[in-house]
Write a protein that holds these residues in place. Structure first.
Motif, mmCIF file in Angstrom:
data_model
loop_
_atom_site.group_PDB
_atom_site.id
_atom_site.type_symbol
_atom_site.label_atom_id
_atom_site.label_comp_id
_atom_site.label_asym_id
_atom_site.label_seq_id
_atom_site.Cartn_x
_atom_site.Cartn_y
_atom_site.Cartn_z
ATOM 1 N N LEU A 27 0.824 -1.222 0.000
ATOM 2 C CA LEU A 27 0.000 0.000 0.000
ATOM 3 C C LEU A 27 0.853 1.265 0.000
ATOM 4 C CD1 LEU A 27 -2.810 -1.015 2.515
ATOM 5 C CD2 LEU A 27 -2.942 -0.941 0.025
ATOM 6 N N VAL A 28 2.035 1.217 0.562
ATOM 7 C CA VAL A 28 2.958 2.357 0.622
ATOM 8 C C VAL A 28 2.213 3.623 1.056
ATOM 9 C CG1 VAL A 28 4.842 3.548 -0.540
ATOM 10 C CG2 VAL A 28 4.113 1.306 -1.367
ATOM 11 N N THR A 29 1.656 3.590 2.244
ATOM 12 C CA THR A 29 0.894 4.740 2.744
ATOM 13 C C THR A 29 1.609 5.378 3.921
ATOM 14 O OG1 THR A 29 -0.362 3.429 4.334
ATOM 15 C CG2 THR A 29 -1.258 3.589 2.106
ATOM 16 N N GLY A 30 1.129 6.540 4.283
ATOM 17 C CA GLY A 30 1.628 7.208 5.471
ATOM 18 C C GLY A 30 0.866 6.733 6.695
ATOM 19 N N LYS A 31 0.945 7.534 7.770
ATOM 20 C CA LYS A 31 0.302 7.145 9.022
ATOM 21 C C LYS A 31 -0.659 8.229 9.508
ATOM 22 C CE LYS A 31 4.252 4.271 10.158
ATOM 23 N NZ LYS A 31 5.374 4.006 11.071
ATOM 24 N N GLY A 32 -1.256 8.936 8.555
ATOM 25 C CA GLY A 32 -2.227 9.956 8.909
ATOM 26 C C GLY A 32 -3.558 9.344 9.267
ATOM 27 N N PRO A 33 -4.480 10.149 9.826
ATOM 28 C CA PRO A 33 -5.778 9.630 10.277
ATOM 29 C C PRO A 33 -6.616 8.984 9.181
ATOM 30 C CG PRO A 33 -5.372 11.827 11.151
ATOM 31 C CD PRO A 33 -4.299 11.570 10.148
ATOM 32 N N GLY A 34 -6.421 9.397 7.921
ATOM 33 C CA GLY A 34 -7.237 8.847 6.848
ATOM 34 C C GLY A 34 -6.634 7.647 6.160
ATOM 35 N N PRO A 184 -7.857 -7.501 15.563
ATOM 36 C CA PRO A 184 -6.577 -7.090 14.970
ATOM 37 C C PRO A 184 -6.152 -5.690 15.399
ATOM 38 C CG PRO A 184 -8.319 -7.057 13.321
ATOM 39 C CD PRO A 184 -8.904 -7.677 14.542
ATOM 40 N N MET A 185 -4.846 -5.435 15.288
ATOM 41 C CA MET A 185 -4.225 -4.234 15.824
ATOM 42 C C MET A 185 -3.531 -3.432 14.727
ATOM 43 S SD MET A 185 -3.620 -2.495 18.617
ATOM 44 C CE MET A 185 -3.985 -3.601 19.981
ATOM 45 N N VAL A 186 -3.359 -2.134 14.965
ATOM 46 C CA VAL A 186 -2.583 -1.282 14.060
ATOM 47 C C VAL A 186 -1.101 -1.635 14.218
ATOM 48 C CG1 VAL A 186 -4.275 0.575 14.125
ATOM 49 C CG2 VAL A 186 -2.415 0.560 15.792
ATOM 50 N N PRO A 187 -0.252 -1.346 13.201
ATOM 51 C CA PRO A 187 1.153 -1.791 13.251
ATOM 52 C C PRO A 187 2.030 -1.051 14.252
ATOM 53 C CG PRO A 187 0.447 -1.296 10.986
ATOM 54 C CD PRO A 187 -0.590 -0.752 11.904
ATOM 55 N N SER A 188 1.711 0.221 14.533
ATOM 56 C CA SER A 188 2.572 0.991 15.435
ATOM 57 C C SER A 188 1.779 2.140 16.034
ATOM 58 C CB SER A 188 3.799 1.527 14.687
ATOM 59 O OG SER A 188 3.426 2.517 13.745
ATOM 60 N N MET A 189 2.349 2.750 17.059
ATOM 61 C CA MET A 189 1.661 3.831 17.770
ATOM 62 C C MET A 189 1.554 5.104 16.937
ATOM 63 S SD MET A 189 0.737 2.499 20.620
ATOM 64 C CE MET A 189 1.126 1.285 21.900
ATOM 65 N N GLY A 190 2.368 5.230 15.893
ATOM 66 C CA GLY A 190 2.329 6.427 15.059
ATOM 67 C C GLY A 190 1.027 6.614 14.295
ATOM 68 N N TYR A 191 0.206 5.555 14.240
ATOM 69 C CA TYR A 191 -1.090 5.646 13.558
ATOM 70 C C TYR A 191 -2.139 6.344 14.412
ATOM 71 C CZ TYR A 191 0.439 2.419 9.894
ATOM 72 O OH TYR A 191 1.091 1.850 8.827
ATOM 73 N N LEU A 192 -1.840 6.569 15.680
ATOM 74 C CA LEU A 192 -2.867 6.983 16.650
ATOM 75 C C LEU A 192 -2.740 8.459 17.016
ATOM 76 C CD1 LEU A 192 -2.402 3.815 18.875
ATOM 77 C CD2 LEU A 192 -4.097 4.142 17.059
ATOM 78 N N LYS A 193 -2.675 9.302 16.013
ATOM 79 C CA LYS A 193 -2.381 10.725 16.244
ATOM 80 C C LYS A 193 -3.559 11.519 16.798
ATOM 81 C CE LYS A 193 1.282 11.151 12.747
ATOM 82 N NZ LYS A 193 1.338 9.747 12.311
ATOM 83 N N VAL A 194 -4.772 11.053 16.546
ATOM 84 C CA VAL A 194 -5.957 11.832 16.924
ATOM 85 C C VAL A 194 -6.623 11.188 18.146
ATOM 86 C CG1 VAL A 194 -8.159 12.793 16.136
ATOM 87 C CG2 VAL A 194 -6.283 12.475 14.511
ATOM 88 N N PHE A 195 -6.516 11.859 19.283
ATOM 89 C CA PHE A 195 -7.149 11.371 20.518
ATOM 90 C C PHE A 195 -7.136 12.489 21.551
ATOM 91 C CE2 PHE A 195 -2.670 10.724 21.428
ATOM 92 C CZ PHE A 195 -2.555 11.054 22.774
ATOM 93 N N ASP A 196 -7.844 12.267 22.635
ATOM 94 C CA ASP A 196 -7.770 13.165 23.781
ATOM 95 C C ASP A 196 -7.993 12.330 25.032
ATOM 96 O OD1 ASP A 196 -7.414 15.428 25.246
ATOM 97 O OD2 ASP A 196 -9.270 16.428 24.634
ATOM 98 N N LEU A 197 -7.470 12.808 26.142
ATOM 99 C CA LEU A 197 -7.646 12.123 27.418
ATOM 100 C C LEU A 197 -8.084 13.152 28.447
ATOM 101 C CD1 LEU A 197 -7.253 9.280 28.737
ATOM 102 C CD2 LEU A 197 -5.063 10.126 29.590
ATOM 103 N N LEU A 198 -9.249 12.919 29.055
ATOM 104 C CA LEU A 198 -9.844 13.867 29.993
ATOM 105 C C LEU A 198 -9.959 13.237 31.372
ATOM 106 C CD1 LEU A 198 -12.850 14.937 27.718
ATOM 107 C CD2 LEU A 198 -10.572 15.974 27.775
#
Length: 550
Positions: A27-34, A184-198
């Motif tokens: 796929l040769v993709t980046g790790k952005g939210p989309g 199943p899981m994502v390959p790395s933590m870099g895929y998880l850029k969009v989140f918040d913790l309250l």
């Protein structure tokens, strides 16, 4: 000779590559939210690290897809657990339930976690994402998994592993932290850029993008009444000594499950009796009881049991069905696709309904219509009713909490009840059971037994049901005077034997296959239990049969 394979991608694209190439490399993709998080290969969800050895059709799965959203949330849970362990090595994390478009959980430490702690954990999560720490899937012997979780003090995992009949187990590792996740899981933590913790006393809210909108986090809307009913569910779980699936399976094996069933049913009856007491205490003003909740929450059985408790107190409950106030079919509003929208509040004759309510409360006799679902027309069959001094109308339907439904009646004359199956039982501390899964399993069984619908049809129509709930029920749930949790901690041990065969019948070629496979995996964690001890007025009887109210 090096083997070459052809990989067909969407929009007619095709790639030729060496056998053993990973999906990520193809796929040769980046790790952005989309970007893709998983892929669909031969009808199965697979991770991007999967290696391909034959010609295949490959469909990327992103956050716009439900499966991608679920994988993203699993990844965020792992990210949070890793950050907590980095800062508070002795702490434990529980991922508990959804709340206000987020996930509520708690951190168990030697002292109470505060708002500053949550801010520090969030910062550590962001650092892990920026460092793009790798998530590695490793396959180990079951004995090795037991050793790992023993060392990590994860007793909930050990309880679960006792009942997983596989010689080898897939674990996930990030740094020196191992965990087990259901899916199943994502390959790395870099895929998880969009989140918040309250901070949400005494725990936290983990916010994440919803399916279909990968770039934004919805605002958090506090739901204090719903939070309280989840807390009650947690207290009930403590009374029953069943907080996760492993503990529940222990009760099945030990033979204590019958006692669990009876105590859980006793808790339900006590809560229903308490609600009846509250209505009785306000009987001089309360003349209408409105019951609303999402699909398969057990509204019908609850209404009948509440009516019995009201009669015990000397009141005279009378059921009034909203179905009988549908407008003639030709006047039913239509949705965006041009189909009849039967779940719209405008599908009801609100003017006539409110005229009848006002007349009844004024002591007048009213002729109540009956809606003929075959002809799509309202009929008048001479059914008349007049309220007496101790009468109370019991109205059950999806719009019960919406003030528009009963606009002619002063608020003080109404008592509103929200009912849903809000399970507090989790697979383990890090794998929660969504309340929607409990309700979907109930509906699959009921639809087959009583409505002649197969499991695939129920699964494929579920998104439309959920969309209707999001529009017509959930926005009004905090309007309720009280909430009733219809979940039964033991119910999956009963539903399994009914639902599993129906799910196995769904072929790989069906668009419902992926969801059916996920639900079968979910059911595989539960041991089956006998239903002999379940009373015939139980809410679960509404779905499996044997109800005294049928």
């Amino acid at each position: 000779m090096v083997k070459k394979i052809k990989v067909r991608l969407p929009e007619g694209k095709e790639k030729v590559c060496v056998a053993g190439t990973t999906i990520l490399e193809i796929l040769v993709t980046g790790k952005g939210p989309g970007e893709p998080l998983l892929a669909l290969v031969k009808g199965e969800e697979v991770e991007l690290t999967e290696r391909l050895h034959d010609d295949v059709i490959l469909v990327p799965i992103t956050l716009k897809d439900p499966q991608g959203a679920a994988a993203y949330l699993r990844g965020l849970s792992f990210l949070l657990i890793k950050a907590v362990k980095d800062i508070f090595p002795e702490a434990g994390v529980t991922i508990e339930h959804s709340l206000g478009k987020g996930i509520y959980g708690e951190i168990h430490y030697t002292r109470k976690i505060n708002e500053r702690d949550i801010a520090v954990i969030k910062e550590r999560m962001q650092q892990i994402v920026t460092a793009d720490e790798k998530i590695e899937r490793i396959e180990v012997k079951k004995e090795e998994a037991v050793r790992i979780f023993t060392l990590q003090g994860m007793t909930d995992k050990l309880r679960l592993l006792k009942y997983i009949n596989l010689p080898r187990i897939n674990l996930y590792r990030c740094g020196d932290l191992y965990d087990y996740f259901y899916g199943p899981m994502v390959p790395s933590m870099g895929y998880l850029k969009v989140f918040d913790l309250l901070y949400y006393d005494p725990g936290f809210i983990l916010m994440y993008p919803q399916a279909g909108d990968p770039f934004h986090i919805p605002p958090f809307h506090d739901l204090p009444k719903l939070a309280r009913i989840f807390k009650e569910a947690e207290e009930w779980a403590n009374i029953l000594d069943v907080g996760d699936v492993g503990a529940l399976n222990d009760k099945v094996v030990s033979g204590e499950i019958n006692e669990i069933i009876l105590v859980n049913e006793g808790l339900h009856e006590k809560k229903i009796a308490n609600i009846a007491d509250m209505i009785y205490a306000g009987k001089d003003k309360i003349k209408i009881v409105l019951i609303a909740g999402p699909s398969s929450s057990g509204k019908t059985t609850f209404a009948r049991r509440l009516s019995i408790q009201l009669r015990v107190l000397g009141l005279k409950p009378y059921p009034l069905s909203l179905d009988d106030y549908f407008v003639d079919r030709e006047h039913t509003p239509k949705d965006e696709s041009g189909n009849y929208d039967f779940e719209s509040i405008r599908a009801l004759d609100l003017e006539l309904f409110n005229q009848h309510l006002a007349a009844l409360l004024n002591g007048e006799e009213v002729e109540i219509p009956r809606f003929n679902f075959r002809t799509g027309l309202r009929e008048w069959i001479g059914r008349k009713y007049k309220m007496e001094k101790d009468s109370v109308l019991v109205i059950e339907g999806i719009h019960g909490l919406n003030e528009i439904l009963t606009s002619s009646v002063p608020r003080e004359n109404k008592y509103k009840i929200y009912i849903s199956a809000l399970t507090q039982l989790n697979i383990d501390n890090h794998n929660r059971i969504p309340t929607t899964d409990s309700r979907l399993m109930r509906r699959i069984v009921r639809d087959y037994l009583y409505r002649g619908r197969d499991a695939a049809t129920t699964i494929l129509t579920w998104p439309q049901v959920r969309a209707g709930e999001e529009k017509n029920i959930f926005p009004y749930q905090e309007e309720a005077d009280i909430m009733f949790n219809s979940a039964l901690v033991y119910e999956m041990c009963i539903l399994k034997k009914y639902a599993a065969p129906l799910l196995r019948e769904i072929p790989v070629s069906s668009p419902a296959y992926l969801e059916a496979k996920r639900l079968l995996t979910f059911l595989s964690y539960f041991l089956e239990a006998e239903e002999n001890a379940i009373p015939n007025n139980s809410i679960i009887r509404e779905f499996i049969g044997g109800s005294c109210f049928e």
